[in-house]
Design an enzyme around this catalytic site. Structure first.
Site, PDB file in Angstrom:
ATOM      1  N   TYR A 154       8.017 -24.312 -43.618  1.00 26.77           N
ATOM      2  CA  TYR A 154       8.752 -25.574 -43.631  1.00 26.77           C
ATOM      3  C   TYR A 154       9.911 -25.548 -44.627  1.00 26.77           C
ATOM      4  O   TYR A 154       9.792 -24.944 -45.687  1.00 26.77           O
ATOM      5  CB  TYR A 154       7.786 -26.705 -44.030  1.00 26.77           C
ATOM      6  CG  TYR A 154       8.488 -28.005 -44.232  1.00 26.77           C
ATOM      7  CD1 TYR A 154       8.881 -28.762 -43.133  1.00 26.77           C
ATOM      8  CD2 TYR A 154       8.821 -28.468 -45.503  1.00 26.77           C
ATOM      9  CE1 TYR A 154       9.564 -29.947 -43.300  1.00 26.77           C
ATOM     10  CE2 TYR A 154       9.496 -29.657 -45.675  1.00 26.77           C
ATOM     11  CZ  TYR A 154       9.862 -30.390 -44.577  1.00 26.77           C
ATOM     12  OH  TYR A 154      10.549 -31.563 -44.732  1.00 26.77           O
ATOM     13  N   TRP A 156      14.328 -26.914 -45.633  1.00 24.93           N
ATOM     14  CA  TRP A 156      15.713 -27.237 -45.263  1.00 24.93           C
ATOM     15  C   TRP A 156      16.568 -25.988 -45.146  1.00 24.93           C
ATOM     16  O   TRP A 156      17.547 -25.817 -45.859  1.00 24.93           O
ATOM     17  CB  TRP A 156      16.293 -28.227 -46.264  1.00 24.93           C
ATOM     18  CG  TRP A 156      15.969 -29.621 -45.865  1.00 24.93           C
ATOM     19  CD1 TRP A 156      14.730 -30.189 -45.832  1.00 24.93           C
ATOM     20  CD2 TRP A 156      16.889 -30.620 -45.423  1.00 24.93           C
ATOM     21  NE1 TRP A 156      14.828 -31.486 -45.388  1.00 24.93           N
ATOM     22  CE2 TRP A 156      16.134 -31.778 -45.144  1.00 24.93           C
ATOM     23  CE3 TRP A 156      18.272 -30.645 -45.239  1.00 24.93           C
ATOM     24  CZ2 TRP A 156      16.726 -32.946 -44.682  1.00 24.93           C
ATOM     25  CZ3 TRP A 156      18.858 -31.810 -44.789  1.00 24.93           C
ATOM     26  CH2 TRP A 156      18.081 -32.946 -44.517  1.00 24.93           C
TER      27      TRP A 156
HETATM   28  N1  LIG Z   1       7.258 -34.708 -55.592  1.00 26.17           N
HETATM   29  C1  LIG Z   1       8.029 -34.652 -54.515  1.00 26.17           C
HETATM   30  N2  LIG Z   1       8.047 -33.535 -53.760  1.00 26.17           N
HETATM   31  C2  LIG Z   1       8.801 -33.480 -52.651  1.00 26.17           C
HETATM   32  C3  LIG Z   1       9.590 -34.591 -52.265  1.00 26.17           C
HETATM   33  C4  LIG Z   1       9.558 -35.767 -53.081  1.00 26.17           C
HETATM   34  O1  LIG Z   1      10.214 -36.782 -52.772  1.00 26.17           O
HETATM   35  N3  LIG Z   1       8.790 -35.742 -54.193  1.00 26.17           N
HETATM   36  N4  LIG Z   1      10.328 -34.526 -51.107  1.00 26.17           N
HETATM   37  C5  LIG Z   1       9.799 -33.684 -50.050  1.00 26.17           C
HETATM   38  C6  LIG Z   1      10.760 -33.567 -48.961  1.00 26.17           C
HETATM   39  S1  LIG Z   1      11.164 -35.026 -48.174  1.00 26.17           S
HETATM   40  C7  LIG Z   1      11.238 -32.399 -48.518  1.00 26.17           C
HETATM   41  S2  LIG Z   1      12.182 -32.394 -47.090  1.00 26.17           S
HETATM   42  C8  LIG Z   1      10.901 -31.121 -49.191  1.00 26.17           C
HETATM   43  C9  LIG Z   1      12.067 -30.156 -49.283  1.00 26.17           C
HETATM   44  O2  LIG Z   1      11.612 -28.875 -49.443  1.00 26.17           O
HETATM   45  P1  LIG Z   1      12.487 -27.612 -48.993  1.00 26.17           P
HETATM   46  O3  LIG Z   1      13.231 -27.919 -47.759  1.00 26.17           O
HETATM   47  O4  LIG Z   1      11.579 -26.441 -48.978  1.00 26.17           O
HETATM   48  O5  LIG Z   1      13.504 -27.523 -50.204  1.00 26.17           O
HETATM   49  P2  LIG Z   1      14.913 -26.787 -50.312  1.00 26.17           P
HETATM   50  O6  LIG Z   1      15.192 -26.742 -51.755  1.00 26.17           O
HETATM   51  O7  LIG Z   1      15.912 -27.443 -49.442  1.00 26.17           O
HETATM   52  O8  LIG Z   1      14.587 -25.315 -49.815  1.00 26.17           O
HETATM   53  C10 LIG Z   1      15.239 -24.663 -48.802  1.00 26.17           C
HETATM   54  C11 LIG Z   1      15.265 -23.182 -49.116  1.00 26.17           C
HETATM   55  O9  LIG Z   1      15.769 -22.494 -47.972  1.00 26.17           O
HETATM   56  C12 LIG Z   1      16.741 -21.540 -48.393  1.00 26.17           C
HETATM   57  N5  LIG Z   1      17.656 -21.341 -47.244  1.00 26.17           N
HETATM   58  C13 LIG Z   1      18.621 -22.170 -46.800  1.00 26.17           C
HETATM   59  N6  LIG Z   1      19.233 -21.662 -45.723  1.00 26.17           N
HETATM   60  C14 LIG Z   1      18.613 -20.489 -45.452  1.00 26.17           C
HETATM   61  C15 LIG Z   1      18.806 -19.510 -44.429  1.00 26.17           C
HETATM   62  O10 LIG Z   1      19.651 -19.615 -43.566  1.00 26.17           O
HETATM   63  N7  LIG Z   1      17.962 -18.440 -44.456  1.00 26.17           N
HETATM   64  C16 LIG Z   1      17.005 -18.282 -45.395  1.00 26.17           C
HETATM   65  N8  LIG Z   1      16.226 -17.194 -45.322  1.00 26.17           N
HETATM   66  N9  LIG Z   1      16.825 -19.193 -46.380  1.00 26.17           N
HETATM   67  C17 LIG Z   1      17.618 -20.273 -46.413  1.00 26.17           C
HETATM   68  C18 LIG Z   1      17.399 -22.188 -49.598  1.00 26.17           C
HETATM   69  O11 LIG Z   1      18.056 -21.234 -50.419  1.00 26.17           O
HETATM   70  C19 LIG Z   1      16.189 -22.851 -50.276  1.00 26.17           C
HETATM   71  O12 LIG Z   1      15.553 -21.977 -51.177  1.00 26.17           O
HETATM   72  O13 LIG Z   1      10.429 -31.395 -50.522  1.00 26.17           O
HETATM   73  C20 LIG Z   1       9.352 -32.305 -50.536  1.00 26.17           C
HETATM   74  N10 LIG Z   1       8.788 -32.363 -51.875  1.00 26.17           N
HETATM   75  N1  LIG Z   2      21.494 -36.087 -52.485  1.00 27.35           N
HETATM   76  C1  LIG Z   2      20.376 -35.847 -51.758  1.00 27.35           C
HETATM   77  N2  LIG Z   2      20.160 -36.560 -50.620  1.00 27.35           N
HETATM   78  C2  LIG Z   2      19.031 -36.342 -49.901  1.00 27.35           C
HETATM   79  C3  LIG Z   2      18.085 -35.359 -50.251  1.00 27.35           C
HETATM   80  C4  LIG Z   2      18.331 -34.632 -51.457  1.00 27.35           C
HETATM   81  O1  LIG Z   2      17.536 -33.780 -51.857  1.00 27.35           O
HETATM   82  N3  LIG Z   2      19.486 -34.900 -52.168  1.00 27.35           N
HETATM   83  N4  LIG Z   2      16.977 -35.145 -49.465  1.00 27.35           N
HETATM   84  C5  LIG Z   2      16.990 -35.646 -48.077  1.00 27.35           C
HETATM   85  C6  LIG Z   2      15.642 -35.711 -47.507  1.00 27.35           C
HETATM   86  S1  LIG Z   2      14.931 -34.295 -46.911  1.00 27.35           S
HETATM   87  C7  LIG Z   2      14.956 -36.859 -47.358  1.00 27.35           C
HETATM   88  S2  LIG Z   2      13.424 -36.857 -46.626  1.00 27.35           S
HETATM   89  C8  LIG Z   2      15.501 -38.127 -47.801  1.00 27.35           C
HETATM   90  C9  LIG Z   2      14.494 -38.858 -48.679  1.00 27.35           C
HETATM   91  O2  LIG Z   2      14.729 -40.211 -48.670  1.00 27.35           O
HETATM   92  P1  LIG Z   2      13.770 -41.142 -49.539  1.00 27.35           P
HETATM   93  O3  LIG Z   2      12.381 -40.665 -49.462  1.00 27.35           O
HETATM   94  O4  LIG Z   2      14.032 -42.539 -49.133  1.00 27.35           O
HETATM   95  O5  LIG Z   2      14.358 -40.847 -51.002  1.00 27.35           O
HETATM   96  P2  LIG Z   2      13.756 -40.942 -52.478  1.00 27.35           P
HETATM   97  O6  LIG Z   2      14.814 -40.525 -53.392  1.00 27.35           O
HETATM   98  O7  LIG Z   2      12.445 -40.231 -52.569  1.00 27.35           O
HETATM   99  O8  LIG Z   2      13.448 -42.479 -52.681  1.00 27.35           O
HETATM  100  C10 LIG Z   2      14.359 -43.495 -52.342  1.00 27.35           C
HETATM  101  C11 LIG Z   2      14.242 -44.645 -53.296  1.00 27.35           C
HETATM  102  O9  LIG Z   2      12.891 -45.118 -53.343  1.00 27.35           O
HETATM  103  C12 LIG Z   2      12.608 -45.529 -54.665  1.00 27.35           C
HETATM  104  N5  LIG Z   2      11.153 -45.569 -54.864  1.00 27.35           N
HETATM  105  C13 LIG Z   2      10.331 -44.583 -55.293  1.00 27.35           C
HETATM  106  N6  LIG Z   2       9.047 -45.007 -55.303  1.00 27.35           N
HETATM  107  C14 LIG Z   2       9.072 -46.306 -54.883  1.00 27.35           C
HETATM  108  C15 LIG Z   2       8.069 -47.298 -54.676  1.00 27.35           C
HETATM  109  O10 LIG Z   2       6.875 -47.070 -54.856  1.00 27.35           O
HETATM  110  N7  LIG Z   2       8.492 -48.508 -54.217  1.00 27.35           N
HETATM  111  C16 LIG Z   2       9.798 -48.807 -54.005  1.00 27.35           C
HETATM  112  N8  LIG Z   2      10.102 -50.016 -53.581  1.00 27.35           N
HETATM  113  N9  LIG Z   2      10.767 -47.894 -54.188  1.00 27.35           N
HETATM  114  C17 LIG Z   2      10.396 -46.658 -54.613  1.00 27.35           C
HETATM  115  C18 LIG Z   2      13.322 -44.525 -55.517  1.00 27.35           C
HETATM  116  O11 LIG Z   2      13.554 -45.012 -56.815  1.00 27.35           O
HETATM  117  C19 LIG Z   2      14.600 -44.267 -54.723  1.00 27.35           C
HETATM  118  O12 LIG Z   2      15.653 -45.078 -55.180  1.00 27.35           O
HETATM  119  O13 LIG Z   2      16.672 -37.942 -48.576  1.00 27.35           O
HETATM  120  C20 LIG Z   2      17.600 -37.031 -48.016  1.00 27.35           C
HETATM  121  N10 LIG Z   2      18.832 -37.095 -48.781  1.00 27.35           N
HETATM  122 MO   LIG Z   3      12.711 -34.576 -46.511  1.00 27.06          MO
END
Ligand SMILES: Nc1nc2c(c(=O)[nH]1)N[C@H]1C(S)=C(S)[C@@H](COP(=O)(O)OP(=O)(O)OC[C@H]3O[C@@H](n4cnc5c(=O)[nH]c(N)nc54)[C@H](O)[C@@H]3O)O[C@H]1N2
Ligand SMILES: Nc1nc2c(c(=O)[nH]1)N[C@H]1C(S)=C(S)[C@@H](COP(=O)(O)OP(=O)(O)OC[C@H]3O[C@@H](n4cnc5c(=O)[nH]c(N)nc54)[C@H](O)[C@@H]3O)O[C@H]1N2
Ligand SMILES: [Mo]
Length: 832
Positions: A154, A156
């Site tokens: 899994y 990005w």
């Molecule tokens: N505590 C906490 N944990 C979270 C979250 C949170 O809100 N709180 N958010 C969660 C969410 S919503 C998400 S989506 C995940 C994100 O988790 P990931 O999607 O695993 O995070 P990224 O840092 O985007 O990692 C992508 C990796 O892919 C590599 N990559 C990019 N393009 C390519 C390619 O073309 N080829 C290869 N081989 N590698 C490539 C990049 O260099 C990078 O190391 O994290 C989750 N974890």
């Molecule tokens: N710049 C940037 N943009 C991104 C990403 C990134 O890594 N960087 N990741 C992308 C990805 S994969 C995803 S899934 C989305 C994630 O999108 P979200 O999951 O919506 O993003 P978060 O930053 O985890 O949280 C959004 C807001 O929720 C608030 N929040 C946290 N806990 C609580 C709670 O218990 N209650 C309430 N009411 N609010 C709370 C946080 O303070 C924050 O302002 O973002 C996407 N966009």
């Molecule tokens: Mo995500």
């Protein structure tokens, strides 16, 4: 074994797509050409166009080196992360050569698993690396069966229909006989499983009522844990930044905004929103308090509930307290969420008396019992009765990938199938939906699986048996960043005999691998994508800007070489080159466009133009109102639920008899929360998505200088919480709980609620002693602190926003950060 899977990022629902096609005919646009000859000639002198998650840009090259990425002229709000994107190509964290962990190379698979992460790598030739990987795929398959190989991988990965490294991996693993796959994602793991029972679709990635409609009609815009001005900086495909335009429209219209969030977000600041900061993880209680007020004051819309929903009668005794003696009143809610009862009642009255749009983010469901929040929000908005009206109801993706940016009338680019010989498939229906794996586990349950092979696990009405996994192959993701409870994960990983990773960055995941293969970035290969996950405004060439640096190879080339080694080279490539595939995706889109009455230029003209190809925006899409059709005719446009209506009570969920997911939305205490009844630490950790990164991506670049505090990941804290601990801005602190400990740099600020600290996800894991789980992380990976449990038996989503901890000043010598340089042993290792 369940094969339930959910699509990760559908762009537009099929229904909207067809509506658009019909409208186009009506406008008489048949045969219109989308790219004029003039436009092609004009662009000849421009720098080369390319694109990535952060947007479209042009690459400027000098002496074979990329020296600048200039934002695309048509990007309304270019991402400030672009300089980091450039830096990632040449940064010291770039993986240069194939590398193998010394113990693995010398003693074989499974040797010294505790040594993973210590950086003791040996550089090997590509030939040797390919042979090692091919041998391992065969050995593990023959010893443990194909499910012994985990290919869920899994993350990005870069956008691009051609070099989708996860499709490429699964294609290879299918040729090798199968693998264990994963279903769902970390983003919306809880919501996407429960919402099909509630509204008949996963809903979280569906298009919302558009921003122009909001600007015209909405009187009260509520951002409930939703922050478009940060989170829409990126898209799963190529960012269009339409949410920034949308927020500006609200600003100009003077729309009243409310932000319900522990952080006073960028969006709240831009719109001068009223800021309401409940205790994190208590939103369901607060929503119940609002719902109770609506009901007790007769402000709810009984007509809407009768016509468009089922089960309100079964939910009502819970709301009023008839079943458990506890009315879910504003006073009751106030004691849990710490928002005054009067404020809760006032919100109920204002929601009911104005055209109100409730925009909910994803963080509230990335929590223990996270299924309940989206269900309760939909219940609340059903009571308000504005669903399907212009500017009213709810929207679940205003913060994500510019949901609400109007959808252009474009064809959908196909992509390579992960089924060898499967040709191309439509995006939005990923091949892994149909093909699946030999086995499948919910995506965030891998650590549980590694620790408990053979265990039976409840999941969405089924019981699945966790497979025995001995080899994990990761491409395009960073599990040592994204997964929760890092130290439990480090322990679980020791049950793997082999861990193979392709990346271009020395992430913690690459550092914990046995075999590391250097992939190219997107900018060192050709590809194609679409602009905007919702906008779908352009088809854009993702052109190769420079030759691969060091010994990196494209994922396609790497997998092709492995496939050849396995004797399946032709099956893998179908005899096609990179450009053959890209041309094929484009030409399939041409046919679809023609069926919709549009003529796209031939591929070579498009590719050579160095332009993105724009598609028209129809009034109907510009004025799209979610659920308008359902509201107009709930029988003809019935939802995909069992009853065809919004289900406030679900018989299907009732039949599962899960103690942690009742058949109507309910407040349940999470395992831990701020001031919770059994909680042992005083501060909640908001593990938000980072401002100047995409998760962990770009953490290894110069962008870090913009936000790091004394080199560490920032930890925001309220002035009173800092003072109570004798801490000041700029201090290096230790943040800890029973699960782990990290260093961070303190930022004292009043844009965060008291009792909450914010440490963004994605900081690179840098343990002082990788052999000892629980060792101090020197940089600040917040997932050392979060809980690793599933949200509930229903969805088994991740709980990345569930964590409490304590913060103290770090005393003693501060350890040097090691994670932003190459693993030490690389430099003196000789080629084998
Ligand atoms: N505590 C906490 N944990 C979270 C979250 C949170 O809100 N709180 N958010 C969660 C969410 S919503 C998400 S989506 C995940 C994100 O988790 P990931 O999607 O695993 O995070 P990224 O840092 O985007 O990692 C992508 C990796 O892919 C590599 N990559 C990019 N393009 C390519 C390619 O073309 N080829 C290869 N081989 N590698 C490539 C990049 O260099 C990078 O190391 O994290 C989750 N974890
Ligand atoms: N710049 C940037 N943009 C991104 C990403 C990134 O890594 N960087 N990741 C992308 C990805 S994969 C995803 S899934 C989305 C994630 O999108 P979200 O999951 O919506 O993003 P978060 O930053 O985890 O949280 C959004 C807001 O929720 C608030 N929040 C946290 N806990 C609580 C709670 O218990 N209650 C309430 N009411 N609010 C709370 C946080 O303070 C924050 O302002 O973002 C996407 N966009
Ligand atoms: Mo995500």
């Amino acid at each position: 074994m369940s094969t339930t899977s959910t699509p990760q990022r559908p762009a537009v629902s099929r229904r909207h797509f067809l509506q658009g096609a019909a409208a186009l005919g009506a406008l008489g646009m048949a045969g219109s050409s989308l790219l004029t000859k003039g436009a092609l000639a004009q662009s000849a002198s421009k720098d080369t166009i390319s694109a990535c998650h952060w947007g479209v840009f042009r690459g400027h090259k000098e002496d074979g080196r990329l020296t600048a990425l200039t934002p695309w002229e048509k990007d309304p709000f270019p991402s400030p992360q672009l300089p980091g994107v450039l830096d990632s190509i040449y940064s010291p964290t770039r993986i240069k050569y194939p590398m193998v962990r010394r113990a693995f190379l010398e003693q074989g698979p499974g040797a010294d698993p505790e040594g993973r992460g210590t950086g003791d790598f040996v550089r090997v030739s590509w030939e040797k690396a390919i042979e090692l990987v091919a041998n391992e795929l065969v050995r593990v398959r023959d010893t443990y069966g194909p499910t012994g190989i985990f290919g869920g991988s899994y993350g990005w990965k870069s956008p691009g229909k051609m070099h989708n490294c996860q499709t490429l991996l699964r294609r290879l693993l299918k040729l090798n006989g199968g693998f264990t796959n994963s279903s769902g994602d970390y983003s919306t793991g809880a919501a996407q499983v429960i919402l099909p029972y509630v509204v008949g679709s996963i809903e979280v990635y569906e298009q919302c009522t558009t921003w122009p409609v909001l600007a015209e009609n909405t009187e009260l815009m509520v951002f409930w844990g939703a922050n478009p001005l940060r989170n829409s900086e990126i898209c799963w495909q190529v960012a269009d930044h339409g949410s920034f335009v949308g927020v500006d429209l609200l600003k100009k219209a003077g729309t009243k905004a409310i932000c319900i969030d522990p952080v006073r977000t960028e969006t709240a600041q831009r719109l001068d929103a009223e800021w309401i900061a409940p205790r994190p993880q208590t939103d369901v209680a607060m929503m119940l308090g609002i719902a109770h007020t609506l009901y007790s004051e007769g402000l709810h819309d009984q007509g809407f509930l009768d016509k468009y929903t089922t089960g309100f009668d079964k939910f009502l005794p819970y709301l009023t307290g008839e079943v458990d003696g506890q009315p879910k009143s504003a006073e009751w809610a106030s004691a849990i969420c710490e928002i005054p009862a009067d404020t809760i009642k006032d919100l109920a009255r204002r929601f009911a008396s104005h055209r109100t749009m409730l925009a909910l983010g994803y963080s509230t469901q990335r929590q223990h019992h996270g299924e309940q929040v989206h269900w309760m929000l939909i219940t609340l908005t059903s009571m308000l009765g504005q669903i399907g009206l212009p500017g009213g109801g709810y929207g679940l993706s205003y913060h994500y990938a510019s949901g609400g940016a109007p959808t252009h009338n474009s064809p959908i680019l196909t992509a390579m199938s992960d089924q060898p010989g499967g040709g191309t498939v439509a995006v939005g229906e990923p091949a892994w939906l149909a093909g699946g794996g030999t086995a499948s586990i919910p995506v965030s349950r891998l650590v549980e699986t590694l620790l408990n092979p053979g265990k039976k696990m409840d999941f969405n009405g089924h019981e699945i048996e966790l497979p025995t996994i001995k080899l994990a192959y990761w491409v395009g993701g960073n599990p040592f960043s994204h997964h929760q409870d890092r130290n439990e994960m480090v322990r679980a990983w020791r049950n793997l005999e082999t861990f193979i990773v392709h990346d271009f960055q020395w992430t913690a995941t690459a550092r914990h691998a046995d075999i590391v293969l250097p992939a190219t970035t997107s900018y060192e290969r050709n590809d194609i994508s679409q602009v905007g996950d919702y906008a779908l405004s352009h088809i854009v060439p993702m052109k190769k800007l420079i030759d691969p640096v060091f010994e990196s190879r494209t994922d396609y080339d790497i997998f092709t070489a492995i496939a050849h080694k396995l004797g399946k080279g032709y099956e893998y490539t179908e005899g096609k080159t990179e450009m053959d595939w890209i041309r094929g995706f484009y030409e399939a889109a041409m046919i679809e466009a023609r069926a919709k009455g549009m003529e796209m230029p031939v591929f070579d003209a498009f590719w050579d133009s160095d332009e993105a190809l724009e598609f028209p925006l129809l009034d109907e899409q510009k004025n799209f109102v979610r659920y308008a059709d359902f509201r107009a005719d709930p029988l003809l446009n019935a939802l995909g639920t069992a009853s065809g209506k919004i289900e406030i009570f679900s018989r299907n969920i009732e039949k599962m008899h899960y103690d942690d997911c009742p058949p109507h939305p309910s407040w349940m205490e999470p395992v831990e929360r701020l001031d919770g009844p059994t909680t042992r630490y005083p501060l909640h950790i908001a593990a938000n998505h980072p401002v100047k990164r995409l998760h962990s991506q770009l953490c290894g670049t110069s962008l870090r200088e913009d936000y790091a505090v004394k080199g560490r990941e920032p930890c925001w804290i309220h002035p009173e919480d800092a003072a109570a601990r004798g801490l000041v801005d700029g201090d290096i602190v230790r943040v800890f709980n029973d699960r782990g400990q990290i260093l961070a740099g303190l930022v004292v600020t009043d844009v965060i609620r008291k009792g909450v600290v914010r440490i963004n996800e994605g900081g690179w894991f840098d343990p002082v002693d990788p052999r000892t789980p629980g060792s101090l992380c020197r940089y600040g990976d917040v997932n050392n602190l979060t809980v690793g449990i599933g949200t509930s038996k229903l969805a088994q989503g991740n709980c990345g926003q569930t964590a409490v901890a304590e913060v103290e000043k770090f005393e003693g010598p501060v350890p040097e950060i090691m994670v932003f340089s190459e693993p030490a042993a690389q430099k003196d290792a000789s080629k084998t």
